[in-house]
Design a protein around this motif. Structure first.
Motif, short mmCIF file in Angstrom:
data_model
loop_
_atom_site.label_atom_id
_atom_site.label_comp_id
_atom_site.label_asym_id
_atom_site.label_seq_id
_atom_site.Cartn_x
_atom_site.Cartn_y
_atom_site.Cartn_z
N LEU A 211 32.74 36.73 45.51
CA LEU A 211 31.48 37.47 45.48
C LEU A 211 31.62 38.80 46.24
CD1 LEU A 211 28.90 34.60 46.04
CD2 LEU A 211 29.38 35.85 43.93
N ALA A 212 32.39 38.79 47.35
CA ALA A 212 32.61 40.03 48.08
C ALA A 212 33.36 41.04 47.22
CB ALA A 212 33.39 39.75 49.37
N ILE A 213 34.39 40.57 46.48
CA ILE A 213 35.16 41.48 45.62
C ILE A 213 34.29 41.99 44.48
CG2 ILE A 213 37.13 41.57 44.03
CD1 ILE A 213 38.56 39.63 45.91
N ARG A 214 33.39 41.16 43.97
CA ARG A 214 32.50 41.64 42.92
C ARG A 214 31.55 42.72 43.47
NH1 ARG A 214 28.29 37.80 39.82
NH2 ARG A 214 27.10 38.24 41.71
N ASN A 215 31.11 42.55 44.70
CA ASN A 215 30.27 43.59 45.31
C ASN A 215 31.04 44.91 45.45
OD1 ASN A 215 28.10 41.85 45.53
ND2 ASN A 215 28.65 41.18 47.60
N TRP A 216 32.34 44.79 45.80
CA TRP A 216 33.16 46.00 45.86
C TRP A 216 33.20 46.70 44.50
CZ3 TRP A 216 38.04 43.78 48.80
CH2 TRP A 216 37.65 43.48 50.12
N ALA A 217 33.36 45.87 43.42
CA ALA A 217 33.46 46.45 42.08
C ALA A 217 32.17 47.16 41.69
CB ALA A 217 33.81 45.37 41.06
N GLU A 218 31.05 46.74 42.23
CA GLU A 218 29.77 47.36 41.89
C GLU A 218 29.44 48.57 42.78
OE1 GLU A 218 27.05 44.14 42.27
OE2 GLU A 218 27.68 43.16 40.40
N ALA A 219 30.32 48.84 43.76
CA ALA A 219 30.05 49.97 44.66
C ALA A 219 30.19 51.31 43.91
CB ALA A 219 31.00 49.93 45.85
N GLU A 220 29.39 52.28 44.31
CA GLU A 220 29.40 53.61 43.66
C GLU A 220 30.73 54.31 43.85
OE1 GLU A 220 26.76 57.74 43.67
OE2 GLU A 220 26.31 56.11 45.08
N ALA A 221 31.44 53.97 44.96
CA ALA A 221 32.71 54.63 45.23
C ALA A 221 33.73 54.36 44.14
CB ALA A 221 33.24 54.18 46.59
N MET A 222 33.72 53.16 43.53
CA MET A 222 34.68 52.84 42.47
C MET A 222 34.42 53.71 41.24
SD MET A 222 36.33 50.72 44.14
CE MET A 222 36.00 49.98 45.75
N GLY B 108 49.53 34.38 47.36
CA GLY B 108 48.09 34.37 47.59
C GLY B 108 47.37 34.16 46.28
N VAL B 109 46.05 34.13 46.34
CA VAL B 109 45.24 33.94 45.15
C VAL B 109 44.58 35.26 44.80
CG1 VAL B 109 43.31 32.71 44.13
CG2 VAL B 109 44.84 31.53 45.71
N MET B 110 44.84 35.75 43.58
CA MET B 110 44.28 37.02 43.15
C MET B 110 42.93 36.78 42.47
SD MET B 110 45.92 39.93 40.67
CE MET B 110 45.82 38.90 39.22
N VAL B 111 41.93 37.60 42.86
CA VAL B 111 40.59 37.53 42.28
C VAL B 111 40.27 38.89 41.68
CG1 VAL B 111 38.15 37.15 42.75
CG2 VAL B 111 39.88 35.79 43.93
N ALA B 112 39.73 38.93 40.46
CA ALA B 112 39.44 40.18 39.77
C ALA B 112 37.96 40.27 39.46
CB ALA B 112 40.25 40.27 38.47
N ALA B 113 37.41 41.50 39.53
CA ALA B 113 36.01 41.75 39.18
C ALA B 113 35.93 43.05 38.39
CB ALA B 113 35.15 41.84 40.44
#
Length: 634
Positions: free
Chosen positions: A72-83, A185-190
């Motif tokens: 969920l944290a990585i998905r929030n990063w993907a929704e950030a305006e900076a991306m 490690g475990v990779m998570v994508a958003a």
């Protein structure tokens, strides 16, 4: 020394009683200790199994929740305006500044993160900074490196649990953090979408195995008895508490073979055996499964302590029992002298001697039994007279039984001879020959056992068969068998409540040497002459076992000059001194001999009995034989 003690034990009643008491007490204590330990072991195993299962499910839920929160944290990063700004402008600084600031907020649980374009190429990459730093570190060398389209596909497919973010599997940490080497490690994508909702990029993050290890360490606690292990579905990533040996942890996970939820014992080379329970793989990627293990010695520690306690109690109780038995035997042996003196007087012939009944308990019973024994000896003469009267009654029963058998059987067209030799005064075998105007009947049977009871059942069956035949001389043999079965079952099973039964064969002559028969009994022997003997195996139910039977009829024929021999099992089952039986083969061989096959019925019957009696060492059962020789045509 032991031999001297053994000799004293044989000659001393006191020592024998003491040894017997100690042996019995020891056996009782041993049985109780073994039973108690098995019950305790079962309870402890169930408790360990239940606790391991609950702890494994708890760890499984914590790991899945940990991964879901990081996703969920990585998905929030993907929704950030900076991306979006980085993708629109092509300047990686917007994404790098955002990721450097936020990656440290994860407390070391995300090792590295990156923004990828639609081809899987790295636009911006950041790895976690050292402990205490406020910002992460950019990885400039990864800009433009193509990681592949796996994260992009994962973001497109989505996850039922995480929406647009999905755990895409295990990868080396070095893919996003060159300083990590070969650790997994475990990779998570958003997905990163523009303002129109179109997919323009992917944010990926790699969950740190160190963060998972710290999580497991917090769950395990400080006692260190229970060791949690988590692994992905293919066992490529296996993690435990930070202090655990990675090789042993991986070997333990690979050695587990029991079904999920089952308790198993795993013994690795050079390590103590452990008890382990594992969960089923989680439905989400990468399919986390959890192992909860505990050393067998720690799980069974209380059981080992219980064994030592039982051993100490065993020795104490055995010692107390030995001391108590010595005192009890000494106290109990004193009155035995008085009883011994009185018994000596009785042995010398003084039957008027009585021991004063001044004792109680077992000694009182012994004295009373002794006095009763002397009184019984005085009454022995009366008992002898009663025994003689009973013998006469048995003799009368024997005469009654033999009186109802055919005295001088005679059948038209046949030479007949029959004999029954009971094993006791009263036998349980049955035979009868019933002639009528144009037919005749032959009955052969055997009641289970022998003696007076069998004789009564035999007479009961003979009366029932005669009544059924006399009512309809041309009737069916199976009707006769059914009538006898009803009488025997009603009188013996229901009224007398006994388990006796009867094997009976009833055969009716229907003309020209032809017989129709029914009932199960011993084989029928037909001496055809010229050394040929046919053996017919009758089939049918036994009489008296149930309220009704359904016998099957069968036919056979005796030609002129041929001989028919019917027997009971006492003939073929007569044993010799070595236990061998006379057997059907010997009887058939005897009937094939010319001296027997051509003899008269009386001569053949005498030869059969003579041969069987000479073979048998003792008579164990009633013996009966009926011989019919069809007379040749005039």
């Amino acid at each position: 020394m032991f031999a001297r003690f053994a000799d004293r034990t044989k000659s001393s009643l006191r020592l024998r009683l003491m040894v017997a008491t100690l042996v019995l007490v020891a056996l009782a204590l041993a049985v109780a200790a073994v039973a108690f330990e098995r019950v305790a072991r079962s309870v402890i195993v169930d408790a360990v199994h239940s606790h391991l299962s609950a702890r494994a499910e708890e760890v499984q839920a914590a790991v899945v929740r940990f991964q879901r929160e990081r996703a969920l944290a990585i998905r929030n990063w993907a929704e950030a305006e900076a991306m979006q700004m980085t993708i629109d402008s092509g300047d990686p600084k917007f994404a790098e500044d955002y990721l450097r600031r936020t990656i440290q907020d994860q407390g070391g649980t995300i090792s590295a993160a990156a923004l990828l374009d639609m081809d899987g190429a790295v636009i911006a990459a950041v790895r976690e900074g050292a402990a205490g730093e406020r910002r992460g570190l950019p990885v400039v060398t990864l800009r433009g490196v193509v990681l592949g389209d796996v994260p992009v596909k994962a973001a497109l497919e989505g996850s039922a649990e995480l929406g647009d973010g999905v755990a895409a599997g295990t990868v080396p940490l070095s893919r996003l953090d060159p300083t990590e080497g070969s650790a997994l490690g475990v990779m998570v994508a958003a997905p990163v979408k523009d303002f129109a909702g179109d997919l323009v990029g992917v944010v990926v993050g790699v969950l740190s195995p160190h963060g998972l290890s710290r999580l497991l360490g917090g769950i395990a606690g400080e006692d260190g008895l229970y060791q949690p292990i988590v692994a992905d579905e293919r066992l490529t990533l296996v993690l435990s508490v930070p202090s655990a040996d990675a090789r042993k942890v991986h070997a333990l996970a690979e050695a587990a073979s029991a079904a999920p939820g089952a308790l198993e014992t795993i013994a690795l080379a050079g390590s103590e055996p452990v008890l382990a329970v594992r969960t089923a793989p989680d439905a989400g990627v990468p399919g986390w499964r959890t192992f909860m293990a505990v050393h067998e010695a720690d799980a069974y520690g209380r059981l080992y302590w219980l064994r030592a306690l039982l051993g100490i109690l065993f020795a104490i109780v055995l010692a107390v029992a030995g001391v108590a038995s010595i005192g009890a035997i000494r106290q109990a042996s004193r009155p035995l002298t008085d009883i011994t003196q009185s018994m000596t007087q009785v042995a010398s012939g003084d039957l008027s001697t009585r021991v004063p009944e001044a004792y109680s308990d077992e000694l009182g019973h012994l004295v009373h039994s002794f006095n009763v024994m002397v009184s019984e000896v005085e009454r022995s003469r009366d008992e002898l007279q009663r025994t003689e009267a009973l013998r006469r009654e048995v003799e009368i029963a024997h005469r009654i039984q033999t009186a109802i058998l055919p005295v001088a059987p005679s059948l038209a067209g046949y030479d007949v001879a029959a004999r029954m030799k009971p094993a006791d005064d009263v036998g349980g075998d049955l035979y009868d020959l019933l002639p009528f105007d144009d037919t005749f009947w032959v009955l052969v049977g055997d009641v289970s056992g022998h003696g007076i009871n069998s004789g009564l059942v035999m007479m009961m069956a003979q009366a029932a068969a005669y009544a059924a035949i006399a009512e309809n001389p041309r009737g069916s043999p199976k009707t006769v068998i059914a009538a006898v079965n009803r009488v025997v079952h009603e009188n013996v099973r229901r009224r007398m409540r006994r388990d006796d039964y009867l094997t009976l064969m009833a055969a009716r002559h229907i003309g020209d040497g032809r017989f129709v028969a029914a009932g199960a009994h011993q084989p029928i022997f037909l001496s055809r002459g010229s050394g040929k003997v046919d053996v017919i195996e009758p089939a049918g139910p036994w009489c008296g076992l149930g309220p009704s039977v359904a016998p099957r009829e069968y036919e056979f024929q005796v030609h002129p000059g041929e001989m028919l021999c019917l027997i009971t099992d006492g003939m073929v089952e007569a044993p010799d001194a070595g236990g061998d039986l006379f057997g059907e083969d010997r009887l058939a061989q005897m009937l094939s001999e010319p001296s027997v096959s051509s003899a008269t019925a009386s001569q053949a019957l005498a030869a059969i009995f003579s041969r069987v009696e000479a073979f048998a060492a003792t008579q164990a059962d009633d013996m009966t034989a009926v011989v019919l020789r069809r007379q040749p045509h005039a």
